[in-house]
Design a protein around this motif. Sequence first.
Motif, PDB file in Angstrom:
ATOM      1  N   SER A 171     -32.868   2.142  53.103  1.00 39.10           N
ATOM      2  CA  SER A 171     -33.087   3.397  53.008  1.00 39.10           C
ATOM      3  C   SER A 171     -33.832   3.912  54.227  1.00 39.10           C
ATOM      4  CB  SER A 171     -33.781   3.780  51.798  1.00 39.10           C
ATOM      5  OG  SER A 171     -32.892   3.710  50.864  1.00 39.10           O
ATOM      6  N   GLU A 179     -34.126  -2.927  49.428  1.00 39.69           N
ATOM      7  CA  GLU A 179     -33.287  -1.784  49.175  1.00 39.69           C
ATOM      8  C   GLU A 179     -34.152  -0.578  49.919  1.00 39.69           C
ATOM      9  OE1 GLU A 179     -34.348  -3.763  46.862  1.00 39.69           O
ATOM     10  OE2 GLU A 179     -32.399  -4.656  46.258  1.00 39.69           O
ATOM     11  N   LYS A 180     -35.603  -0.681  49.866  1.00 45.71           N
ATOM     12  CA  LYS A 180     -36.362   0.412  50.512  1.00 45.71           C
ATOM     13  C   LYS A 180     -36.234   0.465  51.997  1.00 45.71           C
ATOM     14  CE  LYS A 180     -39.453   1.244  47.050  1.00 45.71           C
ATOM     15  NZ  LYS A 180     -40.909   1.592  46.836  1.00 45.71           N
TER      16      LYS A 180
END
Length: 150
Positions: free
Chosen positions: A26, A22-23
Amino acid sequence: MQLAKDIMTAEVITVSPDLPVEKLASLLWERRISGAPVVDEQGELVGVVTESDLIDQAKKLHIPTAIAVLEAVIYLERGRKVEEELNKMAGSTVKDICTTKPATVAPDTPLDEIATVMAEKHLHTLPVMDRGKLVGVVGKADVIRALINK
Protein backbone atom coordinates in the motif's frame (compact mmCIF):
# COMPACT_ATOMS: atom_id res chain seq x y z
CA MET A 1 28.84 15.58 -14.24
CA GLN A 2 25.90 15.22 -11.90
CA LEU A 3 26.44 13.50 -8.56
CA ALA A 4 24.18 11.46 -6.29
CA LYS A 5 23.62 14.49 -4.05
CA ASP A 6 22.32 16.43 -7.08
CA ILE A 7 19.70 13.87 -8.12
CA MET A 8 18.79 12.03 -4.90
CA THR A 9 15.58 12.37 -2.97
CA ALA A 10 16.62 13.77 0.41
CA GLU A 11 13.26 13.26 2.14
CA VAL A 12 13.51 9.50 2.27
CA ILE A 13 10.52 7.29 2.95
CA THR A 14 11.86 4.43 5.04
CA VAL A 15 10.19 1.30 6.38
CA SER A 16 10.62 -0.84 9.46
CA PRO A 17 11.72 -4.50 9.19
CA ASP A 18 8.52 -5.47 11.03
CA LEU A 19 6.13 -3.71 8.62
CA PRO A 20 3.63 -6.23 7.21
CA VAL A 21 4.00 -6.94 3.48
CA GLU A 22 0.42 -5.78 2.78
CA LYS A 23 1.14 -2.37 4.32
CA LEU A 24 4.38 -2.14 2.33
CA ALA A 25 2.48 -2.74 -0.90
CA SER A 26 0.00 0.00 0.00
CA LEU A 27 2.80 2.42 0.90
CA LEU A 28 4.70 1.87 -2.35
CA TRP A 29 1.49 2.26 -4.36
CA GLU A 30 0.22 5.36 -2.54
CA ARG A 31 3.59 7.14 -2.60
CA ARG A 32 4.31 6.09 -6.20
CA ILE A 33 7.76 4.77 -5.27
CA SER A 34 9.44 1.57 -6.42
CA GLY A 35 11.28 0.81 -3.20
CA ALA A 36 12.40 2.01 0.20
CA PRO A 37 15.35 1.66 2.55
CA VAL A 38 14.71 -0.57 5.55
CA VAL A 39 15.93 0.94 8.83
CA ASP A 40 15.99 -0.50 12.34
CA GLU A 41 14.85 1.22 15.56
CA GLN A 42 18.17 3.11 15.77
CA GLY A 43 17.77 4.42 12.23
CA GLU A 44 20.53 2.17 10.85
CA LEU A 45 20.17 0.90 7.29
CA VAL A 46 19.53 -2.85 7.36
CA GLY A 47 18.23 -3.44 3.84
CA VAL A 48 16.24 -2.29 0.84
CA VAL A 49 12.82 -3.52 -0.23
CA THR A 50 11.37 -3.00 -3.70
CA GLU A 51 8.37 -3.79 -5.85
CA SER A 52 10.37 -6.71 -7.24
CA ASP A 53 10.52 -8.23 -3.75
CA LEU A 54 6.72 -8.04 -3.57
CA ILE A 55 6.36 -9.54 -7.03
CA ASP A 56 8.65 -12.43 -6.01
CA GLN A 57 5.97 -13.46 -3.52
CA ALA A 58 3.53 -14.19 -6.32
CA LYS A 59 5.84 -16.07 -8.67
CA LYS A 60 5.93 -19.80 -9.21
CA LEU A 61 8.56 -21.78 -7.34
CA HIS A 62 11.45 -22.84 -9.53
CA ILE A 63 12.19 -26.51 -8.88
CA PRO A 64 15.96 -27.05 -9.11
CA THR A 65 17.31 -29.29 -11.84
CA ALA A 66 18.85 -32.51 -10.57
CA ILE A 67 20.53 -35.53 -12.07
CA ALA A 68 20.93 -39.04 -10.69
CA VAL A 69 24.33 -40.69 -10.88
CA LEU A 70 24.86 -44.13 -9.35
CA GLU A 71 21.92 -43.76 -6.97
CA ALA A 72 23.06 -40.29 -5.84
CA VAL A 73 21.06 -37.17 -6.60
CA ILE A 74 23.09 -34.12 -7.57
CA TYR A 75 21.36 -30.75 -7.67
CA LEU A 76 22.63 -28.48 -10.38
CA GLU A 77 21.70 -25.40 -8.38
CA ARG A 78 22.52 -24.43 -4.85
CA GLY A 79 19.98 -25.45 -2.24
CA ARG A 80 20.53 -22.13 -0.48
CA LYS A 81 19.04 -20.24 -3.43
CA VAL A 82 15.91 -22.39 -3.37
CA GLU A 83 15.63 -21.87 0.39
CA GLU A 84 15.90 -18.09 -0.05
CA GLU A 85 13.18 -18.16 -2.73
CA LEU A 86 10.86 -20.16 -0.45
CA ASN A 87 11.44 -17.80 2.47
CA LYS A 88 10.76 -14.77 0.30
CA MET A 89 7.58 -16.27 -1.13
CA ALA A 90 6.28 -17.10 2.36
CA GLY A 91 7.39 -13.83 3.98
CA SER A 92 4.87 -11.77 5.88
CA THR A 93 7.03 -8.81 6.92
CA VAL A 94 9.58 -6.57 5.24
CA LYS A 95 12.48 -8.34 6.98
CA ASP A 96 11.37 -11.60 5.31
CA ILE A 97 11.52 -10.22 1.77
CA CYS A 98 14.04 -7.36 1.76
CA THR A 99 17.57 -7.44 0.44
CA THR A 100 20.03 -7.26 3.31
CA LYS A 101 23.48 -5.73 2.89
CA PRO A 102 22.29 -3.50 0.03
CA ALA A 103 24.52 -1.72 -2.42
CA THR A 104 24.87 1.96 -1.51
CA VAL A 105 26.45 5.06 -3.00
CA ALA A 106 28.06 8.15 -1.50
CA PRO A 107 26.77 11.69 -2.10
CA ASP A 108 29.69 12.38 -4.46
CA THR A 109 29.15 9.29 -6.64
CA PRO A 110 28.87 10.37 -10.32
CA LEU A 111 25.70 9.66 -12.31
CA ASP A 112 27.47 7.24 -14.68
CA GLU A 113 28.63 5.10 -11.73
CA ILE A 114 25.13 5.09 -10.26
CA ALA A 115 23.67 3.99 -13.60
CA THR A 116 26.32 1.28 -13.93
CA VAL A 117 25.64 -0.14 -10.46
CA MET A 118 21.88 -0.12 -11.07
CA ALA A 119 22.20 -1.79 -14.47
CA GLU A 120 24.79 -4.42 -13.53
CA LYS A 121 23.14 -5.39 -10.25
CA HIS A 122 19.55 -5.00 -11.50
CA LEU A 123 18.71 -2.49 -8.76
CA HIS A 124 15.83 0.00 -8.59
CA THR A 125 16.71 1.82 -5.39
CA LEU A 126 20.13 2.90 -4.10
CA PRO A 127 20.49 4.38 -0.62
CA VAL A 128 22.88 7.34 -0.41
CA MET A 129 25.07 7.05 2.67
CA ASP A 130 27.33 9.71 4.17
CA ARG A 131 29.60 8.58 7.01
CA GLY A 132 27.29 5.69 7.85
CA LYS A 133 24.14 7.81 7.84
CA LEU A 134 21.28 7.55 5.34
CA VAL A 135 21.03 10.96 3.64
CA GLY A 136 19.00 10.16 0.54
CA VAL A 137 17.94 7.63 -2.02
CA VAL A 138 18.40 7.42 -5.78
CA GLY A 139 15.76 5.58 -7.77
CA LYS A 140 15.56 4.72 -11.45
CA ALA A 141 13.25 7.70 -12.02
CA ASP A 142 15.90 10.03 -10.55
CA VAL A 143 18.51 8.70 -13.00
CA ILE A 144 16.16 9.05 -15.95
CA ARG A 145 15.20 12.59 -14.88
CA ALA A 146 18.90 13.48 -14.64
CA LEU A 147 19.56 12.12 -18.12
CA ILE A 148 16.68 14.16 -19.57
CA ASN A 149 17.87 17.35 -17.83
CA LYS A 150 21.51 16.99 -18.88
